[in-house]
Write an enzyme that holds these catalytic residues in place. Structure first.
Site, short mmCIF file in Angstrom:
data_model
loop_
_atom_site.label_atom_id
_atom_site.label_comp_id
_atom_site.label_asym_id
_atom_site.label_seq_id
_atom_site.Cartn_x
_atom_site.Cartn_y
_atom_site.Cartn_z
N ASP A 1 -31.73 13.40 10.59
CA ASP A 1 -31.38 14.08 11.84
C ASP A 1 -29.96 14.63 11.68
O ASP A 1 -29.00 13.87 11.60
CB ASP A 1 -31.44 13.06 13.00
CG ASP A 1 -31.11 13.70 14.34
OD1 ASP A 1 -30.68 14.87 14.37
OD2 ASP A 1 -31.27 13.01 15.38
N TRP B 1 -29.22 6.73 18.15
CA TRP B 1 -29.30 7.47 19.42
C TRP B 1 -30.48 6.91 20.20
O TRP B 1 -31.60 6.86 19.66
CB TRP B 1 -29.49 8.96 19.08
CG TRP B 1 -29.55 9.87 20.26
CD1 TRP B 1 -28.70 9.90 21.32
CD2 TRP B 1 -30.50 10.92 20.48
NE1 TRP B 1 -29.05 10.90 22.18
CE2 TRP B 1 -30.15 11.54 21.69
CE3 TRP B 1 -31.60 11.40 19.77
CZ2 TRP B 1 -30.87 12.61 22.21
CZ3 TRP B 1 -32.31 12.46 20.28
CH2 TRP B 1 -31.95 13.07 21.50
N ALA C 1 -28.08 16.83 13.73
CA ALA C 1 -27.85 17.56 14.98
C ALA C 1 -26.41 18.06 15.10
O ALA C 1 -26.13 18.92 15.93
CB ALA C 1 -28.19 16.68 16.16
N LYS D 1 -25.33 21.96 19.41
CA LYS D 1 -23.89 21.69 19.34
C LYS D 1 -23.17 22.75 18.51
O LYS D 1 -22.16 23.28 18.92
CB LYS D 1 -23.62 20.31 18.74
CG LYS D 1 -24.69 19.27 19.01
CD LYS D 1 -24.60 18.64 20.38
CE LYS D 1 -25.88 17.89 20.68
NZ LYS D 1 -25.80 16.96 21.78
C1 LMR Z 1 -26.02 12.77 23.56
O1 LMR Z 1 -26.29 11.85 22.80
O2 LMR Z 1 -25.22 12.65 24.50
C2 LMR Z 1 -26.64 14.13 23.34
O3 LMR Z 1 -27.38 14.13 22.18
C3 LMR Z 1 -27.39 14.64 24.50
C4 LMR Z 1 -28.64 13.87 24.79
O4 LMR Z 1 -29.69 14.51 24.92
O5 LMR Z 1 -28.61 12.65 24.89
#
Ligand code: LMR
Length: 397
Positions: free
Chosen positions: A211, A130, A213, A246
């Site tokens: 993580d 991410w 999430a 989420k």
């Molecule tokens: C995403 O990856 O789209 C979500 O986790 C929201 C974000 O904050 O980027």
């Protein structure tokens, strides 16, 4: 002093969501930010959350600060949710946690504690990860290495590459792992692969930072945490960043938790004290509303049942969308998209180039990240044909 500061580029995820909002085309398709959308294209409020919120507002008598570690029911509810009710670590008291502003706050507090233990420690992140992981942890002072993870040609995990790269991780290092529903690729480790990572952590001494999430959006709450729980059973130290954005739909309430699983309860208490000092420096006290709602939903039997069944429905729907999308894309583009069906959670890469994703936006008002990451939970019966047709066209069909 300030006028010399330049305007920075838009966030690669939030900037595209804003571009989509500004697109006047009524047939536009928004697959940018990871938000669960229902068939009507709305991000719903869970029934249990609505009820807990009503009860909370009726009973609320104060707006005084939350305690620095947050709400006690929330913290114990989150520990049980993440680690499982029969967890040996919980029974033996070697766990502590703090309530944080969202999953990002949880990552940040985890990073602060790591940096206190080992300033500038090296964190191994998956390639890709991410994008926000890097600035979030890097701004604390941590350094990065990447390990191979997603193999674009097989659309799966390059586990051999991952293991080969992590052979260089030492007892001074941290390995950041996605607990489930990998963001951005949707390709997860099997339980056998988690066991190999546990063996490596045991032998080499690196510490996992997990993580999680998206717990509950892949295969269900317990199955999604199985890999993490295996690590917890085997290893002396793990940090976990959890989020209620989420799985409880509390995106805007900024509700999350950092969990410290340690060798013994006095280390767990020491790490919590470190987390509280770090939080005081960054944001002082956590926000109340979302955690009070989540704490109630997690600990009240009736609300919990309602929440879990609604969450299972979402999870089933996402998996159904994965199958439908595979079928439509294969028809429109005449190539194999079976990987979409095997991946988990909200995200998959479609395997398009940056140029092709830009054409999708410009010519079809179909918005996905430049990497071709789509939010599968943004697909519905009304937009799936537009999406498939547009992808088919940019792929030359
Ligand atoms: C995403 O990856 O789209 C979500 O986790 C929201 C974000 O904050 O980027």
């Amino acid at each position: 002093m300030l006028e010399a500061l330049p305007r920075l580029l838009d966030d690669p995820i939030l900037g595209l969501a804003a571009a989509c909002r500004a697109d006047p085309n009524p047939g536009k398709v928004d697959l940018t930010v990871g938000i669960y959308m229902d068939e009507q294209g709305v991000c719903p409020v869970f029934d249990a959350v609505r009820q807990a919120q009503r009860l909370l507002i009726e009973a609320e008598t104060t707006k005084a600060y939350m305690p620095p570690a947050g709400d006690a029911s929330f913290n114990s509810g989150m520990q049980q949710l993440v680690l499982g009710e029969g967890s040996e670590a919980l029974r033996t008291g070697r766990v502590s946690s703090v309530q944080t502003p969202g999953g990002c706050g949880a990552l940040r507090i985890g990073a602060e504690v790591i940096n206190a233990a080992k300033p500038g420690a090296r964190v191994w992140v998956s390639d890709p990860t991410w994008p926000v992981h890097i600035p979030l942890l890097g701004s604390v002072g941590l350094q990065f290495e990447t390990y191979r993870y997603y193999d674009a040609s097989s659309h799966g995990v390059d586990f051999e590459g991952m293991v080969a790269d992590l052979k260089s991780a030492t007892r001074d290092d941290v390995v950041l792992l996605h607990g489930c529903c990998h963001n951005p690729c949707g390709a997860d480790l099997s339980i056998e692969q988690w066991a190999v990572i546990a063996d490596m952590a045991e032998q080499q001494g690196f510490m996992p930072f997990v993580d999680i999430a998206y717990q509950g959006l892949g295969d269900g709450l317990d199955r999604d945490a199985a890999g993490l729980r295996l690590l917890v059973d085997r290893l002396p130290e793990i940090i976990v960043a959890a989020s209620c954005s989420k799985n409880l739909g509390l995106y805007r309430e900024r509700t999350g938790a950092t969990l410290f699983i340690c060798n013994d309860s006095s280390s767990a208490q020491a790490l919590q004290s470190q987390a509280l000092v770090a939080a005081r420096r960054v944001y002082s006290m956590p926000p109340a509303h979302g955690a009070l709602i989540a704490g109630r939903v997690l600990t009240d039997a009736t609300l919990r049942l309602s929440w879990e069944s609604e969450l299972q429905g979402m999870c089933r729907r996402i998996n159904g969308l994965r199958s439908a999308l595979r079928e439509k894309l294969e028809l429109a583009a005449d190539r194999d998209f079976s990987f979409i069906e095997h991946e988990k959670g909200m995200f998959s890469f479609l395997g398009l180039s940056g140029e092709q994703t830009r054409r999708l936006r410009a010519e079809h008002s179909v918005y996905m990240l430049d990497s071709s990451r789509i939010n599968v939970a943004g697909v519905n019966a009304a937009n799936i044909d537009t999406l498939a047709r547009a992808v088919g066209q940019v792929l030359g069909h």
